[in-house]
Motif scaffolding. Structure first.
Motif, PDB file in Angstrom:
ATOM      1  N   VAL A   1       0.862  -1.179   0.000  1.00  0.00           N
ATOM      2  CA  VAL A   1       0.000   0.000   0.000  1.00  0.00           C
ATOM      3  C   VAL A   1       0.900   1.230   0.000  1.00  0.00           C
ATOM      4  N   SER A   2       0.493   2.265  -0.730  1.00  0.00           N
ATOM      5  CA  SER A   2       1.271   3.504  -0.734  1.00  0.00           C
ATOM      6  C   SER A   2       1.029   4.262   0.572  1.00  0.00           C
ATOM      7  N   ILE A   3       1.983   5.097   0.920  1.00  0.00           N
ATOM      8  CA  ILE A   3       1.869   5.894   2.142  1.00  0.00           C
ATOM      9  C   ILE A   3       0.635   6.787   2.071  1.00  0.00           C
TER      10      ILE A   3
ATOM     11  N   PRO B   1       3.382  13.138   6.605  1.00  0.00           N
ATOM     12  CA  PRO B   1       4.503  13.022   7.554  1.00  0.00           C
ATOM     13  C   PRO B   1       4.131  12.239   8.821  1.00  0.00           C
ATOM     14  N   GLY B   2       2.888  12.361   9.267  1.00  0.00           N
ATOM     15  CA  GLY B   2       2.449  11.612  10.440  1.00  0.00           C
ATOM     16  C   GLY B   2       2.446  10.117  10.193  1.00  0.00           C
ATOM     17  N   VAL B   3       1.937   9.711   9.032  1.00  0.00           N
ATOM     18  CA  VAL B   3       1.924   8.283   8.684  1.00  0.00           C
ATOM     19  C   VAL B   3       3.346   7.782   8.493  1.00  0.00           C
ATOM     20  N   LEU B   4       4.174   8.594   7.858  1.00  0.00           N
ATOM     21  CA  LEU B   4       5.553   8.190   7.618  1.00  0.00           C
ATOM     22  C   LEU B   4       6.293   7.960   8.936  1.00  0.00           C
TER      23      LEU B   4
ATOM     24  N   THR C   1       9.884  -0.359   2.975  1.00  0.00           N
ATOM     25  CA  THR C   1       9.340   0.570   1.989  1.00  0.00           C
ATOM     26  C   THR C   1      10.294   0.654   0.810  1.00  0.00           C
ATOM     27  N   ARG C   2       9.719   1.061  -0.306  1.00  0.00           N
ATOM     28  CA  ARG C   2      10.532   1.326  -1.504  1.00  0.00           C
ATOM     29  C   ARG C   2       9.877   2.484  -2.234  1.00  0.00           C
TER      30      ARG C   2
ATOM     31  N   TRP D   1       5.995   3.023  -1.430  1.00  0.00           N
ATOM     32  CA  TRP D   1       5.166   1.845  -1.176  1.00  0.00           C
ATOM     33  C   TRP D   1       5.646   1.154   0.082  1.00  0.00           C
ATOM     34  N   CYS D   2       4.722   0.609   0.810  1.00  0.00           N
ATOM     35  CA  CYS D   2       5.001  -0.063   2.067  1.00  0.00           C
ATOM     36  C   CYS D   2       4.452  -1.482   1.985  1.00  0.00           C
TER      37      CYS D   2
END
Length: 75
Positions: free
Chosen positions: A32-34, A46-49, A63-64, A71-72
């Motif tokens: 899933v993407s960030i 930024p909070g999710v990251l 992640t990549r 993507w995570c």
């Protein structure tokens, strides 16, 4: 008092947060993407990251970056 390994401490610390457990649950269905993670959580990118980085430190996810999208996925 028994000493725990730092890796085990990071894992339990990462799992202590409900948002991080929710992220792991969603990643069970595949990468899933960030930005896709941020919308249902009602959080900024930024909070999710920040949460994803804690999960990465615990070696639960990786992640990549592909183009402009990060993507995570479960590790």
């Amino acid at each position: 008092m028994a000493q725990c390994s730092p890796a085990l401490d990071r894992t339990f610390s990462a799992l202590a947060d409900a948002h991080r457990r929710q992220i792991l649950d969603w990643l069970g269905d595949g990468p899933v993407s960030i930005s896709e993670l941020a919308a249902p959580l009602g959080m900024s990118l930024p909070g999710v990251l920040k949460h994803v980085r804690a999960l990465e430190a615990a070696q639960l996810v990786e992640t990549r970056k592909q183009g402009r999208t990060r993507w995570c996925r479960l590790r």
